[in-house]
Enzyme design. Sequence first.
Site, PDB file in Angstrom:
ATOM      1  CD1 TRP A  66      -3.002   1.404   0.924  1.00 54.09           C
ATOM      2  CD2 TRP A  66      -1.413   2.440   2.090  1.00 54.09           C
ATOM      3  NE1 TRP A  66      -3.464   2.653   1.263  1.00 54.09           N
ATOM      4  CE2 TRP A  66      -2.503   3.322   1.979  1.00 54.09           C
ATOM      5  CE3 TRP A  66      -0.289   2.870   2.787  1.00 54.09           C
ATOM      6  CZ2 TRP A  66      -2.509   4.588   2.526  1.00 54.09           C
ATOM      7  CZ3 TRP A  66      -0.289   4.145   3.335  1.00 54.09           C
ATOM      8  CH2 TRP A  66      -1.393   4.987   3.205  1.00 54.09           C
ATOM      9  CG  HIS A  67       3.387   2.301   3.268  1.00 53.46           C
ATOM     10  ND1 HIS A  67       2.809   1.274   3.955  1.00 53.46           N
ATOM     11  CD2 HIS A  67       3.285   3.384   4.081  1.00 53.46           C
ATOM     12  CE1 HIS A  67       2.389   1.698   5.132  1.00 53.46           C
ATOM     13  NE2 HIS A  67       2.655   2.984   5.232  1.00 53.46           N
ATOM     14  N   GLY A  68       3.798   1.749  -1.348  1.00 52.07           N
ATOM     15  CA  GLY A  68       4.437   2.106  -2.597  1.00 52.07           C
ATOM     16  C   GLY A  68       4.747   0.908  -3.450  1.00 52.07           C
ATOM     17  CG  PHE A  95       3.117   6.459   0.965  1.00 47.70           C
ATOM     18  CD1 PHE A  95       4.106   6.055   0.072  1.00 47.70           C
ATOM     19  CD2 PHE A  95       3.491   6.781   2.247  1.00 47.70           C
ATOM     20  CE1 PHE A  95       5.422   5.968   0.471  1.00 47.70           C
ATOM     21  CE2 PHE A  95       4.805   6.688   2.660  1.00 47.70           C
ATOM     22  CZ  PHE A  95       5.761   6.290   1.763  1.00 47.70           C
TER      23      PHE A  95
END
Lengths: 315, 483
Positions: free
Chosen positions: B325-327, B483
Amino acid sequence: MLRFIKNTVFFIILCGVFYIVALVIWNKFMSSKLKPNMLYYIGAYGHAHTRFQEVKQTKDIDILFIGSSHAYRGFDTEFFNQAGYQSFNLGTSSQSPIQSEALLKRYLDTLKPKAVVFEVFPEVFCLDGIESTLDLIANDQLDQFTFEMASKTWNTKVFNTLIYGSIAKTFGFYSDFKEPRVKDIDEYVTGGYVRKNKFENTASPTQAETLIAHEKQLHAFESMISILQSRNIPLILVYAPITENFYNKVSYNLNFDSLYKQTALPYFNFNQLLELVDSLHFYDEHHLNPNGVQIFNNALLDTLTQNQLIVSHGS
Amino acid sequence: MLFNSLEFVVFLPLVFLGYWFVFKNNLKLQNAFVVCASYVFYGWWDWRFLGLILFSTLVDYSIGLSLDKTPEEKKRKLLLGISLGVNLGLLGFFKYYNFFLDSFISAFTFFGSPFKAEHLQVVLPVGISFYTFQTLSYSIDIYRKKLDPTKDFVAFAAFVSFFPQLVAGPIERASHLLPQFYQKRTFNYALAVDGMRQILWGLFKKVVIADNCAQFANEAFMSYQDTSASTLVLGGIFFAFQIYGDFSGYSDIAIGTSRLFGFDLMQNFNFPYFSRDMGEFWRRWHISLNTWFRDYLYIPLGGSRGSKATVVKNTFIIFIVSGFWHGANWTFIVWGLLNALYFLPLLLRKKNRNNLDVVAENKRFPSLKELAQMLGTFGLTVLAWIFFRAESLQQALIYIKRIFSKSIIEHIQFSSGSRATSTLMLIGVLLLIEWNGRYGKYALEKMGLHWKRSYRWSFYFFIIFLMGMFMATDETPFIYFQF
């Protein structure tokens, strides 16, 4: 709701007062390591304090030199005065077009120069202008042009220093400050030139960086041109000599040459007009030593007179 | 528009005055004003992506209404599928397209069938991961019949785009935030003052702690192959405080700003660096995202029920998805994986909920045991942050390998040693204030409330002065915007 707004306004006002008082106390008692966002340094670089004291006594000149350290270390006012051209050098360390513009606005009316020579070392267009703004806040007077300059550099360090400077000047914190005319091997010459009594070039070569001009510096440059045009004062652009080694390794020369030529102003790149020797005529990578200054100034004077760009007040 | 920008300093009071003075008596208009202000706030960055938010809003609003009218389970599933497909499809396209393409190319090349494909020059819309998850929670909750769909489109649009938390959270649940748009808000002095305090603390964490730490973290990660191990260790610590100051600072400003408008947002950070184990850390870090994953992914997968293998599988899934999800980078996935490895032993021994109280409750200082636990937990998070910050797995591995070298006893080599020292001192100030304020939802919530106003205000003035004297001088975007 009104109570909230009233208290917020009251908080902001008190906070402002607290901030100013704390700034003065902090500056007095803390080491420079603990005040990263403030730099009020009178007489620090290049005799700016003495230069600004002297310019206030100066009127009606033939040539005004302006620019960075290349200007105040490269244009020998004594030489031009002896040649019959009353001149003053308003160069300061890392001076970028934002500061040059402010200085022109501040001193044009009293100096009434017949020509302005602007030293256009390309790197000054790529500076944020903070260092020089701080220098001017500490060493010159504070007026509307200082605030304009501060708003263009827009930096916390500048604002803190400006607040402190306003208090320091109002209450005369440094009114007895006297800057010696000779500091180490730097000698202040009447008219704003600073002679560095160092002849050998001992500087080790630095890495060339890729630099891009700041929009705000280009705007300030355009503003300088229009200020002088509106007063019919010729502006001459001069790229003072730097070492051949440095000149050849930087990548920006072509771009800036073309930028200067686009202005349709007289532009002289002495790196192409003059042959100097890195080890004999410079004391570091891009500053001339007194021998280099002599050769450069002779050539400059010839160029300006041959092109009929300067006249003396007497004529 | 950044919270730490001059534009926001002008924007916030204007919206505040309009909200409370012009549209105070008409809830519909007040909500519409929130939508307009939020769109201006977002459009300041890039107005072209406003269409994306509007599209997402329209899709979930319509699906919400349709779900309510549809009793058949098959059709309901299809509607939920459309919502998931559209929202995750947009997120996938903007955020993960190039990552998947690169991964396929690498995989095919590895198996001897290289192929070429065009990368897309896609700009990642700011905050897409946040508002996508927020709108998804709406559709899922309606599907689960835990929430009634709204018929008020303006209120729903305001819920999706609410500017304080639009671009970096907290990720609100519809069941918590949406009803607040139905109710008439009355100005609450205490709430607004509390909001101002939280904004102040958030700004301090962002402009003083995060932005100063960023300089040295960047330096360490840029020169990781040449600099000493001691510099790399400190660089990792600086990054730990950078990301904490940056993200929790943003959350504080968002929550504080919401309070000025009479809204209550969920707590997103709860002093995570005072955690005594990784279980506690994950209850205190990015709470809104972690509870989202818990409610919408972990529990539906079976959670901690079932065999040990199921628990292990679910834990890995949730942490890996959280990393992803963060990247779109393997570094984030390994970061998630590493945290799963930290967390699993606690979960399997049922010790993940050991530390539910406030550390050193009713004591001035922690015990030696608590201190050692906190330092140990912090050390583990720093190690994981190295993967999070690194640009590639290779960089992270070299960085860690170089930490465990002889140069650990060499001098610390930052370009400005004095600035690094003063930044460490500021981290000390942060920890001191947060330690004293650890009973509240944020450090200043209860601190000094019993003091005389002159003392309390002087304390706030001093924090503002520290901001003016030590803030990093460039306006830096918040890390979580990407993000």
